[in-house]
Scaffold this active site. Sequence first.
Site, mmCIF file in Angstrom:
data_model
loop_
_atom_site.group_PDB
_atom_site.id
_atom_site.type_symbol
_atom_site.label_atom_id
_atom_site.label_comp_id
_atom_site.label_asym_id
_atom_site.label_seq_id
_atom_site.Cartn_x
_atom_site.Cartn_y
_atom_site.Cartn_z
ATOM 1 N N HIS A 66 36.400 46.159 40.208
ATOM 2 C CA HIS A 66 37.166 44.935 39.946
ATOM 3 C C HIS A 66 36.238 43.719 39.966
ATOM 4 O O HIS A 66 35.019 43.853 40.080
ATOM 5 C CB HIS A 66 38.256 44.764 41.005
ATOM 6 C CG HIS A 66 39.442 45.654 40.808
ATOM 7 N ND1 HIS A 66 40.689 45.181 40.494
ATOM 8 C CD2 HIS A 66 39.567 47.003 40.879
ATOM 9 C CE1 HIS A 66 41.541 46.184 40.376
ATOM 10 N NE2 HIS A 66 40.881 47.308 40.621
ATOM 11 N N HIS A 86 41.967 45.484 35.599
ATOM 12 C CA HIS A 86 42.454 44.164 35.227
ATOM 13 C C HIS A 86 41.590 43.705 34.056
ATOM 14 O O HIS A 86 40.375 43.576 34.192
ATOM 15 C CB HIS A 86 42.356 43.192 36.403
ATOM 16 C CG HIS A 86 43.328 43.508 37.503
ATOM 17 N ND1 HIS A 86 43.025 43.347 38.842
ATOM 18 C CD2 HIS A 86 44.605 43.976 37.459
ATOM 19 C CE1 HIS A 86 44.074 43.702 39.571
ATOM 20 N NE2 HIS A 86 45.044 44.094 38.751
ATOM 21 N N GLU A 109 38.789 41.156 34.298
ATOM 22 C CA GLU A 109 37.707 41.408 35.256
ATOM 23 C C GLU A 109 36.700 42.304 34.556
ATOM 24 O O GLU A 109 36.805 43.529 34.578
ATOM 25 C CB GLU A 109 38.277 42.016 36.538
ATOM 26 C CG GLU A 109 39.239 41.050 37.234
ATOM 27 C CD GLU A 109 39.989 41.649 38.406
ATOM 28 O OE1 GLU A 109 39.621 42.758 38.844
ATOM 29 O OE2 GLU A 109 40.952 41.010 38.884
ATOM 30 N N GLU A 152 34.798 44.989 44.480
ATOM 31 C CA GLU A 152 34.838 43.679 43.821
ATOM 32 C C GLU A 152 33.395 43.263 43.554
ATOM 33 O O GLU A 152 32.598 43.141 44.478
ATOM 34 C CB GLU A 152 35.534 42.660 44.725
ATOM 35 C CG GLU A 152 36.951 43.030 45.119
ATOM 36 C CD GLU A 152 37.968 42.715 44.034
ATOM 37 O OE1 GLU A 152 37.615 42.015 43.066
ATOM 38 O OE2 GLU A 152 39.122 43.169 44.160
#
Length: 476
Positions: A248, A114, A117, A342
């Site tokens: 991410h 993404h 990100e 993440e």
Amino acid sequence: MAGRGGSALLALCGALAACGWLLGAEAQEPGAPAAGMRRRRRLQQEDGISFEYHRYPELREALVSVWLQCTAISRIYTVGRSFEGRELLVIELSDNPGVHEPGEPEFKYIGNMHGNEAVGRELLIFLAQYLCNEYQKGNETIVNLIHSTRIHIMPSLNPDGFEKAASQPGELKDWFVGRSNAQGIDLNRNFPDLDRIVYVNEKEGGPNNHLLKNMKKIVDQNTKLAPETKAVIHWIMDIPFVLSANLHGGDLVANYPYDETRSGSAHEYSSSPDDAIFQSLARAYSSFNPAMSDPNRPPCRKNDDDSSFVDGTTNGGAWYSVPGGMQDFNYLSSNCFEITVELSCEKFPPEETLKTYWEDNKNSLISYLEQIHRGVKGFVRDLQGNPIANATISVEGIDHDVTSAKDGDYWRLLIPGNYKLTASAPGYLAITKKVAVPYSPAAGVDFELESFSERKEEEKEELMEWWKMMSETLNF
């Protein structure tokens, strides 16, 4: 040459030099500021690591800088181009770059899927420089990793999205601008939905691995797949990756398969057959990140539901269902086990925080890399010592098989325990062996398979010997 659409290192660097930036001259592309406008260039630098955001020209420059410093153990290649034509660059670190060494496992890190990100993109640039530095210093852990592992690092799978996100004025970036690729496609919802297939196969019977086998042409013809998605699919199919992580941002957790729920509900623990090793792999990352593993850490946002988080890890489906994700695609289309990490509550945090993110994640990145040397590894050969490619290695009690690579080498990640492994291949008699698996290093188990034709000849010879013996005994 690794990866579809890959270019030779010398050709790539020759092209870069022709553009005038290989040794630090300015480079420019439409819509991007000149690399010479350094934006407080080298804002924070430590041991060659520049703790700042790297626009596309600067990313290329950073990777080439690592290669120039560590030419003996590194190589730059591309797996393809983004929709807007930017190269999907990879830097490889290995004691024999560009070559798959039989028995040596292949690892990959992917960042910036993404585009907004951004922390993962920068951490992977920093990681490449760190591995180069520490190798030259003789750091035993890093030297052993590079000598025993082929490491592939792709800092940005979505360079178009990053440029869009980074072009926003000010430090406060929009939560969604740049998330998708230049076509507006969310790359982490764009992979073939193999979860749906394997869930049907669980009920009705069918393959439990390599669900896209021999389907490259169909992938190329699929107009719904983004060019970035197609490039990564070919990369996964062309290299026998064993372990991977997809970086991410937007939360702090290590997420493991399955990402898509079986029932279709929004939140449901969806275990894969390898749930035990996936939990262990996720903890290997989270446990070295103090913020991620803190049991008292408040949610990133007031109304966030992190009730599925345990020790900084979560099952993907238990958190929220993601169809068409890259993590599950790796597991179901190849031998590669992948988790999604993440890294930050903010997707595009202020530049001055990047050094702290590096310090929080450096040991986790190395710890996770080391996990590739767990479980069982070995070779599958015939009785003449020839490698058997695409042999199936199954583990009793785990409904997910792996296959051998072209040199007959295989790797099977497992938690410690006692197992029964079976190797089989068309035209050969299957063999089962027992193995005790420690935490690390991987236990070595080789298989020598006898072909059906060899067995028939052997049985024929045994029959002739029996007939000869009977003839001599009975005097006829």
